[in-house]
Scaffold this motif. Structure first.
Motif, PDB file in Angstrom:
ATOM      1  N   ASP A  51       0.837  -1.202   0.000  1.00 33.00           N
ATOM      2  CA  ASP A  51       0.000   0.000   0.000  1.00 33.00           C
ATOM      3  C   ASP A  51       0.871   1.250   0.000  1.00 33.00           C
ATOM      4  O   ASP A  51       2.037   1.218   0.405  1.00 33.00           O
ATOM      5  N   GLU A  52       0.292   2.355  -0.456  1.00 33.21           N
ATOM      6  CA  GLU A  52       0.982   3.647  -0.542  1.00 33.21           C
ATOM      7  C   GLU A  52       2.290   3.530  -1.319  1.00 33.21           C
ATOM      8  O   GLU A  52       3.306   4.150  -0.986  1.00 33.21           O
ATOM      9  N   PHE A  53       2.249   2.740  -2.363  1.00 30.64           N
ATOM     10  CA  PHE A  53       3.426   2.554  -3.209  1.00 30.64           C
ATOM     11  C   PHE A  53       3.833   3.861  -3.879  1.00 30.64           C
ATOM     12  O   PHE A  53       5.000   4.069  -4.211  1.00 30.64           O
ATOM     13  N   ASP A  54       2.851   4.747  -4.093  1.00 34.08           N
ATOM     14  CA  ASP A  54       3.142   6.029  -4.747  1.00 34.08           C
ATOM     15  C   ASP A  54       4.079   6.898  -3.919  1.00 34.08           C
ATOM     16  O   ASP A  54       4.734   7.798  -4.451  1.00 34.08           O
ATOM     17  N   LYS A  55       4.150   6.643  -2.598  1.00 35.84           N
ATOM     18  CA  LYS A  55       5.035   7.435  -1.745  1.00 35.84           C
ATOM     19  C   LYS A  55       6.507   7.148  -2.035  1.00 35.84           C
ATOM     20  O   LYS A  55       7.381   7.892  -1.598  1.00 35.84           O
ATOM     21  N   LEU A  56       6.779   6.066  -2.765  1.00 37.86           N
ATOM     22  CA  LEU A  56       8.158   5.713  -3.098  1.00 37.86           C
ATOM     23  C   LEU A  56       8.610   6.366  -4.396  1.00 37.86           C
ATOM     24  O   LEU A  56       9.741   6.155  -4.828  1.00 37.86           O
ATOM     25  N   ALA A  57       7.740   7.131  -5.027  1.00 36.19           N
ATOM     26  CA  ALA A  57       8.094   7.757  -6.296  1.00 36.19           C
ATOM     27  C   ALA A  57       9.187   8.783  -6.090  1.00 36.19           C
ATOM     28  O   ALA A  57       9.165   9.554  -5.130  1.00 36.19           O
ATOM     29  N   ILE A 102       1.142  -6.880  -5.546  1.00 35.57           N
ATOM     30  CA  ILE A 102       0.206  -5.843  -5.982  1.00 35.57           C
ATOM     31  C   ILE A 102       0.640  -4.538  -5.334  1.00 35.57           C
ATOM     32  O   ILE A 102       0.750  -4.453  -4.110  1.00 35.57           O
ATOM     33  N   CYS A 103       0.904  -3.539  -6.145  1.00 28.77           N
ATOM     34  CA  CYS A 103       1.351  -2.236  -5.638  1.00 28.77           C
ATOM     35  C   CYS A 103       0.243  -1.215  -5.851  1.00 28.77           C
ATOM     36  O   CYS A 103      -0.167  -0.966  -6.992  1.00 28.77           O
ATOM     37  N   GLY A 104      -0.251  -0.639  -4.774  1.00 31.94           N
ATOM     38  CA  GLY A 104      -1.366   0.302  -4.872  1.00 31.94           C
ATOM     39  C   GLY A 104      -1.060   1.618  -4.199  1.00 31.94           C
ATOM     40  O   GLY A 104      -0.144   1.729  -3.382  1.00 31.94           O
ATOM     41  N   GLY A 105      -1.843   2.624  -4.547  1.00 34.42           N
ATOM     42  CA  GLY A 105      -1.673   3.932  -3.932  1.00 34.42           C
ATOM     43  C   GLY A 105      -2.608   4.944  -4.542  1.00 34.42           C
ATOM     44  O   GLY A 105      -3.282   4.674  -5.543  1.00 34.42           O
ATOM     45  N   ALA A 106      -2.654   6.122  -3.945  1.00 36.96           N
ATOM     46  CA  ALA A 106      -3.545   7.181  -4.437  1.00 36.96           C
ATOM     47  C   ALA A 106      -2.974   7.872  -5.664  1.00 36.96           C
ATOM     48  O   ALA A 106      -3.719   8.369  -6.505  1.00 36.96           O
ATOM     49  N   PHE A 107      -1.640   7.938  -5.778  1.00 37.26           N
ATOM     50  CA  PHE A 107      -0.967   8.601  -6.895  1.00 37.26           C
ATOM     51  C   PHE A 107      -1.567   9.993  -7.119  1.00 37.26           C
ATOM     52  O   PHE A 107      -2.029  10.335  -8.206  1.00 37.26           O
ATOM     53  N   MET A 141      11.054  -1.071 -12.412  1.00 35.55           N
ATOM     54  CA  MET A 141       9.911  -1.524 -11.626  1.00 35.55           C
ATOM     55  C   MET A 141       8.682  -1.689 -12.509  1.00 35.55           C
ATOM     56  O   MET A 141       7.948  -2.681 -12.404  1.00 35.55           O
ATOM     57  N   LEU A 142       8.451  -0.742 -13.401  1.00 31.47           N
ATOM     58  CA  LEU A 142       7.290  -0.814 -14.290  1.00 31.47           C
ATOM     59  C   LEU A 142       7.366  -2.030 -15.206  1.00 31.47           C
ATOM     60  O   LEU A 142       6.350  -2.617 -15.566  1.00 31.47           O
ATOM     61  N   GLY A 143       8.593  -2.420 -15.574  1.00 34.09           N
ATOM     62  CA  GLY A 143       8.760  -3.587 -16.428  1.00 34.09           C
ATOM     63  C   GLY A 143       8.388  -4.883 -15.733  1.00 34.09           C
ATOM     64  O   GLY A 143       8.070  -5.876 -16.403  1.00 34.09           O
ATOM     65  N   ARG A 144       8.390  -4.876 -14.399  1.00 36.85           N
ATOM     66  CA  ARG A 144       8.045  -6.088 -13.649  1.00 36.85           C
ATOM     67  C   ARG A 144       6.627  -6.030 -13.078  1.00 36.85           C
ATOM     68  O   ARG A 144       6.206  -6.919 -12.359  1.00 36.85           O
ATOM     69  N   LEU A 145       5.917  -4.948 -13.387  1.00 35.58           N
ATOM     70  CA  LEU A 145       4.505  -4.821 -13.005  1.00 35.58           C
ATOM     71  C   LEU A 145       3.704  -4.628 -14.288  1.00 35.58           C
ATOM     72  O   LEU A 145       3.347  -3.513 -14.659  1.00 35.58           O
ATOM     73  N   PRO A 146       3.416  -5.721 -14.995  1.00 36.37           N
ATOM     74  CA  PRO A 146       2.863  -5.619 -16.350  1.00 36.37           C
ATOM     75  C   PRO A 146       1.406  -5.183 -16.427  1.00 36.37           C
ATOM     76  O   PRO A 146       0.952  -4.718 -17.473  1.00 36.37           O
ATOM     77  N   VAL A 147       0.662  -5.309 -15.359  1.00 41.45           N
ATOM     78  CA  VAL A 147      -0.774  -5.005 -15.390  1.00 41.45           C
ATOM     79  C   VAL A 147      -1.051  -3.716 -14.632  1.00 41.45           C
ATOM     80  O   VAL A 147      -0.696  -3.587 -13.458  1.00 41.45           O
ATOM     81  N   ILE A 148      -1.672  -2.748 -15.298  1.00 42.28           N
ATOM     82  CA  ILE A 148      -2.078  -1.497 -14.657  1.00 42.28           C
ATOM     83  C   ILE A 148      -3.597  -1.493 -14.532  1.00 42.28           C
ATOM     84  O   ILE A 148      -4.312  -1.671 -15.520  1.00 42.28           O
ATOM     85  N   CYS A 149      -4.083  -1.300 -13.322  1.00 39.21           N
ATOM     86  CA  CYS A 149      -5.528  -1.327 -13.079  1.00 39.21           C
ATOM     87  C   CYS A 149      -5.950  -0.018 -12.415  1.00 39.21           C
ATOM     88  O   CYS A 149      -5.912   0.101 -11.190  1.00 39.21           O
TER      89      CYS A 149
END
Length: 274
Positions: free
Chosen positions: A29-35, A90-95, A152-160
């Motif tokens: 969760d809050e994966f967007d905080k790692l941006a 599964i990496c999620g966040g508000a972004f 990282m994006l290359g290893r997370l192929p599905v965007i939902c």
């Protein structure tokens, strides 16, 4: 965040069963905080990028040494090896702000001028588009611009992408689930011999307030508590059965809920129905 501690916690929750943990599901969760972020006057913040690089080691599928105790890395902890290739991450966040990145990307690729009577500029159309209209167009390019590294994006192929909840959906969250927030508050006041009533417009006002605050479903409880806390302290000392009426003015004008003493006939009828 220590990526190894994520696997350690997964192993602990699977009862230290390595085979079970190796086919588990990890939600970050809050994966967007790692941006990693870049402003005009500052250098890149590499802190988030560093954690992303560490996460790559476990997401891409490797044999990782993990503490068996599930309490993180300790000097005396027994270490075991886990294969992460079959774990679902599964990496999620508000972004927050991703819609602006999408808007800028579309605007830069669509530079055709508006020609003719009644023609509208695509730029003005983009400004008027809301979050739900933009988020469905999110791409890996947008996430990279936001600050997620390409590896990282290359290893997370599905965007939902998930759309923001509507006012009606928030009202349903307030009332329909088995443990709905409104039902919980009704039960709490019932223990103090009080009947809590929400009218339809009050529920809509609560949902609208959550949308305006951009807190979503998580902010619904806080909104109700803000307007009911004082009443919940007052009701126990009344020593009589009352009805607490929560209307839309509690939200729009900040007024306290109305308290009405139940008549004896109404009270007896309610006890008969129960």
């Amino acid at each position: 965040m220590d990526p190894v501690s994520v696997l350690s916690d997964l192993l602990y929750r699977s009862g230290n069963n390595i085979e079970s943990a190796e086919t588990g599901i990890v939600y970050l969760d809050e994966f967007d905080k790692l941006a990693k972020r870049k402003d005009d006057n500052t250098a890149k913040d590499v802190t988030g990028e560093g954690v992303q690089q560490e996460l790559l080691k476990i997401i891409e599928g490797n044999d990782i040494e993990v503490p068996l105790s599930g309490s993180g890395r300790k000097l005396n902890s027994e270490m075991v090896r886990m294969d992460t290739s079959r774990i679902l991450f599964i990496c999620g966040g508000a972004f927050d702000g991703i819609e602006d990145v999408i808007r800028n990307r579309i605007r830069s690729k669509d530079k055709k001028p508006a020609i003719g009577f009644g023609a509208t500029s695509s730029k003005s159309d983009l400004r008027n588009k809301e979050y739900n209209d933009l988020i469905v167009n999110v791409t890996t390019e947008d996430l990279n611009k936001f600050g997620i590294i390409p590896e990282m994006l290359g290893r997370l192929p599905v965007i939902c992408p998930l759309k923001q909840l509507t006012q009606q959906q928030l009202v349903e969250i307030l009332t329909k689930p088995k443990n709905a927030i409104v039902k919980q508050f009704k039960e709490m006041l019932k223990m103090d011999n009080a009947e809590l009533v929400f009218n339809k417009k009050a529920l809509e006002a609560i949902a609208k307030d959550a949308i305006e605050r951009k807190t979503g479903a998580r902010g619904l409880r806080a909104i109700i508590e803000k307007h009911l806390t004082d009443i919940m302290y007052e009701v126990p000392s009344m020593n009589k059965q009352v009805k607490v009426i929560f209307n839309e003015k509690c939200i729009t004008e900040g007024k306290k809920p109305n308290i009405k003493e139940l008549e004896r006939k109404e009270e007896e009828q309610k006890q008969y129905v129960d």
